[in-house]
Design a protein around this motif. Structure first.
Motif, short mmCIF file in Angstrom:
data_model
loop_
_atom_site.label_atom_id
_atom_site.label_comp_id
_atom_site.label_asym_id
_atom_site.label_seq_id
_atom_site.Cartn_x
_atom_site.Cartn_y
_atom_site.Cartn_z
N GLY A 170 0.81 -1.21 0.00
CA GLY A 170 0.00 0.00 0.00
C GLY A 170 0.85 1.26 0.00
N LYS A 171 0.38 2.29 -0.68
CA LYS A 171 1.08 3.57 -0.71
C LYS A 171 0.08 4.69 -1.00
CE LYS A 171 2.39 3.26 -5.61
NZ LYS A 171 3.52 3.29 -6.56
N ILE A 172 0.46 5.91 -0.65
CA ILE A 172 -0.41 7.06 -0.86
C ILE A 172 -0.30 7.53 -2.31
CG2 ILE A 172 -0.81 9.47 -0.24
CD1 ILE A 172 -1.68 7.58 1.90
N ASP A 173 -1.47 7.75 -2.92
CA ASP A 173 -1.54 8.30 -4.27
C ASP A 173 -2.52 9.47 -4.21
OD1 ASP A 173 -1.98 8.98 -6.91
OD2 ASP A 173 -2.07 6.91 -7.63
N LYS A 174 -2.03 10.69 -4.33
CA LYS A 174 -2.87 11.88 -4.18
C LYS A 174 -3.95 11.98 -5.25
CE LYS A 174 0.77 14.49 -1.84
NZ LYS A 174 1.65 15.68 -1.84
N ASN A 175 -3.82 11.19 -6.31
CA ASN A 175 -4.83 11.21 -7.38
C ASN A 175 -5.89 10.12 -7.19
OD1 ASN A 175 -3.57 13.34 -8.86
ND2 ASN A 175 -2.03 11.86 -9.58
N ALA A 176 -5.68 9.25 -6.22
CA ALA A 176 -6.63 8.16 -5.97
C ALA A 176 -7.79 8.67 -5.12
CB ALA A 176 -5.93 7.00 -5.27
N PRO A 177 -8.96 8.04 -5.22
CA PRO A 177 -10.09 8.45 -4.37
C PRO A 177 -9.88 8.02 -2.93
CG PRO A 177 -10.66 6.50 -5.63
CD PRO A 177 -9.32 6.94 -6.14
N LEU A 178 -10.48 8.73 -2.00
CA LEU A 178 -10.42 8.34 -0.60
C LEU A 178 -11.14 7.01 -0.41
CD1 LEU A 178 -11.20 11.78 1.06
CD2 LEU A 178 -9.08 10.51 1.35
N ARG A 179 -10.57 6.11 0.38
CA ARG A 179 -11.24 4.85 0.70
C ARG A 179 -11.00 4.49 2.15
NH1 ARG A 179 -8.11 0.14 0.69
NH2 ARG A 179 -6.02 0.27 -0.23
N LEU A 180 -11.93 3.71 2.69
CA LEU A 180 -11.88 3.33 4.10
C LEU A 180 -10.67 2.44 4.34
CD1 LEU A 180 -13.43 3.49 6.81
CD2 LEU A 180 -14.61 1.39 6.14
N THR A 181 -9.90 2.76 5.39
CA THR A 181 -8.72 1.96 5.75
C THR A 181 -8.79 1.57 7.22
OG1 THR A 181 -7.45 3.95 6.30
CG2 THR A 181 -7.28 3.13 4.04
N GLY A 182 -7.96 0.62 7.61
CA GLY A 182 -7.90 0.18 9.00
C GLY A 182 -6.99 1.05 9.84
N ARG A 183 -7.08 0.88 11.15
CA ARG A 183 -6.30 1.71 12.07
C ARG A 183 -4.81 1.42 12.00
NH1 ARG A 183 -4.62 -0.76 16.72
NH2 ARG A 183 -4.41 1.26 17.73
N MET A 184 -4.42 0.28 11.43
CA MET A 184 -3.01 -0.08 11.34
C MET A 184 -2.35 0.43 10.06
SD MET A 184 -2.32 -1.60 14.17
CE MET A 184 -0.78 -2.47 13.89
N THR A 185 -3.11 1.17 9.23
CA THR A 185 -2.54 1.73 8.01
C THR A 185 -1.76 3.00 8.36
OG1 THR A 185 -4.40 0.90 6.70
CG2 THR A 185 -3.02 2.60 5.71
N LYS A 186 -0.48 3.01 8.01
CA LYS A 186 0.38 4.14 8.34
C LYS A 186 0.14 5.28 7.36
CE LYS A 186 4.43 3.12 9.97
NZ LYS A 186 5.82 2.64 10.14
N THR A 187 0.69 6.45 7.68
CA THR A 187 0.49 7.62 6.83
C THR A 187 1.11 7.43 5.44
OG1 THR A 187 2.48 8.62 7.79
CG2 THR A 187 0.36 9.22 8.76
N THR A 188 2.02 6.47 5.30
CA THR A 188 2.62 6.18 4.00
C THR A 188 1.73 5.28 3.14
OG1 THR A 188 3.80 4.28 4.93
CG2 THR A 188 4.95 6.39 4.92
N GLY A 189 0.67 4.70 3.76
CA GLY A 189 -0.20 3.78 3.05
C GLY A 189 0.09 2.33 3.35
N TYR A 190 1.19 2.07 4.05
CA TYR A 190 1.57 0.70 4.40
C TYR A 190 0.65 0.17 5.50
CZ TYR A 190 4.35 -3.09 6.46
OH TYR A 190 4.77 -4.30 6.97
N ASP A 191 0.03 -0.99 5.28
CA ASP A 191 -0.88 -1.59 6.25
C ASP A 191 -0.13 -2.63 7.07
OD1 ASP A 191 -2.93 -2.63 7.71
OD2 ASP A 191 -4.22 -3.12 6.01
N GLU A 192 0.06 -2.33 8.36
CA GLU A 192 0.82 -3.23 9.23
C GLU A 192 0.02 -4.46 9.65
OE1 GLU A 192 4.01 -0.63 11.66
OE2 GLU A 192 1.94 -0.33 12.30
N LEU A 193 -1.29 -4.42 9.49
CA LEU A 193 -2.14 -5.53 9.90
C LEU A 193 -2.26 -6.52 8.75
CD1 LEU A 193 -3.85 -6.72 12.18
CD2 LEU A 193 -5.82 -5.50 11.24
N LEU A 194 -1.38 -7.52 8.75
CA LEU A 194 -1.37 -8.50 7.68
C LEU A 194 -2.31 -9.64 8.02
CD1 LEU A 194 2.49 -8.61 7.01
CD2 LEU A 194 0.75 -7.15 5.93
N TYR A 195 -2.90 -10.23 7.01
CA TYR A 195 -3.82 -11.34 7.22
C TYR A 195 -3.05 -12.56 7.74
CZ TYR A 195 -7.16 -8.59 4.53
OH TYR A 195 -7.99 -7.59 4.10
#
Length: 232
Positions: A84-109
């Motif tokens: 995961g990463k931040i893309d300023k051109n992408a639409p906003l979408r719901l994320t989990g609390r473990m998603t960092k400001t860089t877009g990296y999701d620390e909560l792995l399945y």
């Protein structure tokens, strides 16, 4: 702190402050006791933009949700999990609390192996539940104070924290007579009992819990110890 009121009756009793809050203009200032004096209930939201980041964070309060008291986080993220990463051109979408400001999701399945391990632990727990409840019942009757107990769990790797808690509590005069520890290994059991703390050691359930401390937050050892909390 910014206070928002959804009814006139919840406004502060001070007429000048209430008038200013109700009619717009400059936001009035007052102390916390006055601001909350007429609030029968209050929803508090804690937010902070992580220091050192350039995240352009916004806050939105949406009404109409039936008894909704949770915070949703929406981000312009593309990709999943570690990709995961931040893309300023992408639409906003719901994320989990473990998603960092860089877009990296620390909560792995969890992997299939992890799922099977936890299923085995749960099976042992349910199989031995009647015996556990019977054994625990006799302990709880002895130590409960006003029908209340304090529960904790510990393994060998974190045993110093237990020692610190017990010594610190007693130095402040706190009664630990209703404190019950669920040790995950024999070392922790003997340590707790040596300090005069009641224990319940379910060896069959705790045998899969590591005796070492977690190296980092969220690693495999940390996850196993969290499972001990679920068992407790």
């Amino acid at each position: 702190v910014l206070m928002l009121y959804d009814t006139k009756s919840a406004l502060p009793s001070d007429k000048e402050i209430a008038h200013a809050a109700e009619n717009g203009g400059e936001i009035p200032h007052t102390d916390a006791a006055s601001a909350t004096a007429n609030c029968d209930s209050m929803n508090v939201m804690f937010v902070k933009n992580p220091p050192g980041t350039k995240s352009r964070q916004c806050m939105t309060i949406v009404g109409g949700q039936y008894r909704g008291y949770h915070i949703q986080r929406w981000m312009r993220v593309v990709g999943q999990g570690a990709h995961g990463k931040i893309d300023k051109n992408a639409p906003l979408r719901l994320t989990g609390r473990m998603t960092k400001t860089t877009g990296y999701d620390e909560l792995l399945y969890p992997s299939p192996n992890n799922l099977h391990q936890h299923q085995d632990i749960l099976l042992k727990y349910l199989t031995n539940l009647d015996d556990i409840k019977r054994d625990l019942g006799s302990i709880l009757k002895k130590i409960a104070i006003e029908n209340t107990i304090i529960v904790s769990t510990v393994n060998k790797g974190q045993s110093e924290l237990l020692m610190n808690f017990v010594c610190s509590s007693r130095s402040r005069g706190f009664d630990l007579g209703n404190f019950l520890v669920f040790p995950t290994d024999l070392f922790s059991k003997e340590l707790a009992e040596g300090m005069g703390i009641a224990t319940y050691y379910a060896e069959k359930l705790m045998e899969s819990i590591p005796t070492t401390e977690a190296k980092t937050y969220g690693d495999a050892t940390f996850g196993h110890i969290m499972m001990a909390k679920v068992i407790c």
